[in-house]
Design an enzyme around this catalytic site. Structure first.
Site, PDB file in Angstrom:
ATOM      1  N   ASP A  41       0.815  -1.213   0.000  1.00  0.00           N
ATOM      2  CA  ASP A  41       0.000   0.000   0.000  1.00  0.00           C
ATOM      3  C   ASP A  41       0.850   1.265   0.000  1.00  0.00           C
ATOM      4  O   ASP A  41       0.630   2.175  -0.772  1.00  0.00           O
ATOM      5  CB  ASP A  41      -0.986  -0.002   1.187  1.00  0.00           C
ATOM      6  N   ASP A  72       6.814   3.919   3.599  1.00  0.00           N
ATOM      7  CA  ASP A  72       7.015   4.964   4.608  1.00  0.00           C
ATOM      8  C   ASP A  72       8.484   4.954   5.013  1.00  0.00           C
ATOM      9  O   ASP A  72       9.307   5.539   4.323  1.00  0.00           O
ATOM     10  CB  ASP A  72       6.059   4.708   5.779  1.00  0.00           C
ATOM     11  N   LYS A 123       5.611   7.939   0.570  1.00  0.00           N
ATOM     12  CA  LYS A 123       5.661   9.093   1.462  1.00  0.00           C
ATOM     13  C   LYS A 123       7.008   9.771   1.353  1.00  0.00           C
ATOM     14  O   LYS A 123       8.041   9.105   1.439  1.00  0.00           O
ATOM     15  CB  LYS A 123       5.464   8.617   2.904  1.00  0.00           C
ATOM     16  N   VAL A 162      -2.171   8.737   6.423  1.00  0.00           N
ATOM     17  CA  VAL A 162      -3.371   8.657   5.582  1.00  0.00           C
ATOM     18  C   VAL A 162      -4.101   7.326   5.800  1.00  0.00           C
ATOM     19  O   VAL A 162      -3.501   6.341   6.232  1.00  0.00           O
ATOM     20  CB  VAL A 162      -3.012   8.802   4.087  1.00  0.00           C
ATOM     21  N   ASP A 170      -5.138   1.553   6.961  1.00  0.00           N
ATOM     22  CA  ASP A 170      -5.911   1.631   8.208  1.00  0.00           C
ATOM     23  C   ASP A 170      -5.284   2.567   9.238  1.00  0.00           C
ATOM     24  O   ASP A 170      -4.102   2.903   9.165  1.00  0.00           O
ATOM     25  CB  ASP A 170      -5.989   0.240   8.853  1.00  0.00           C
ATOM     26  N   ARG A 225     -10.215   1.052   6.319  1.00  0.00           N
ATOM     27  CA  ARG A 225      -9.658   0.410   5.113  1.00  0.00           C
ATOM     28  C   ARG A 225     -10.643   0.475   3.946  1.00  0.00           C
ATOM     29  O   ARG A 225     -10.251   0.490   2.788  1.00  0.00           O
ATOM     30  CB  ARG A 225      -9.337  -1.065   5.394  1.00  0.00           C
TER      31      ARG A 225
END
Ligand code: IMP
Ligand code: MG
Length: 189
Positions: A98, A101, A130, A152, A158, A164
């Site tokens: 997803d 980070d 990110k 986010v 989530d 979600r």
């Protein structure tokens, strides 16, 4: 649920239009190759479902469950929840997640696949990237959207297992973040 969203960062139509482009690139790059797509659960499930239906290649799909994150802070440690990893010997592997980070999760997964599983190649594709200073020098091969350093939710992502199922990517209100943190604290108190 919608009341907890401060603003929508990426609308559903924008996401789907970008998936058309990502799918076209992946289809072009993997044509004629033995491809296994590995979906990192839980966060990537909606992204994967929408992306794969746009890729007309004879690919295989596996899922991998890892845990690395609690609340809005990365814990840094990655835990593989299954003892059997997918059989990807002599196959090209594309790992779908997803969001990138800290990069710790994907870095650990790529290492694992590259080191012991006999894959011909291992690449990564993320919906969101990110813009943060990374502790590991990690870059995804395919990126849907670069976003600023905000927490986010939605479209698979989530906050403490909620949100979600929102069809878009949005930013939570500070009140919703505080409420979630307080509820989690009570639960474990
Ligand atoms: P990393 O190991 O720090 O790159 O973290 C990756 C994982 O943390 C993702 O697969 C997500 O599950 C979670 N994560 C990171 N940032 C966010 C965010 O803004 N919202 C929700 N989940 C996030
Ligand atoms: Mg998560």
């Amino acid at each position: 649920m919608q009341a907890d969203i401060e603003n929508i960062l990426i609308h559903e139509t924008t996401i789907l239009a970008r998936l058309d482009e990502l799918a076209a690139a992946i289809t072009r790059d993997y044509a004629g190759k033995e491809l296994t797509v590995v979906s990192i659960l839980n966060g990537s499930f909606i992204f994967v479902a929408d992306l794969l239906r746009r890729i007309p290649l004879p690919l295989q799909v596996d899922c991998l469950s890892v845990a690395s994150y609690h609340g809005t802070q990365s814990t840094g440690a990655i835990h593989f929840r299954q003892s059997n990893l997918p059989n990807v010997e002599k196959r090209h592997v594309l790992i779908l997640d997803d969001i990138l980070d800290s990069g710790l999760t994907l870095h650990a997964i790529v290492e694992r696949f590259t080191a012991d599983l006999g894959a011909l190649s291992v690449k990564t594709c993320v919906l969101l990237d990110k813009q943060v200073t990374r502790t590991t020098e990690f870059q995804a091969d395919y990126v849907g959207f670069k976003i600023e350093n905000k927490f986010v939710v939605g479209y698979g992502l989530d906050y403490l297992e909620h949100y979600r199922n929102l069809p878009y990517v949005g930013v939570l209100t500070p009140a919703a973040i505080e409420r979630g943190a307080a509820e989690a604290k009570n639960k474990f108190a």
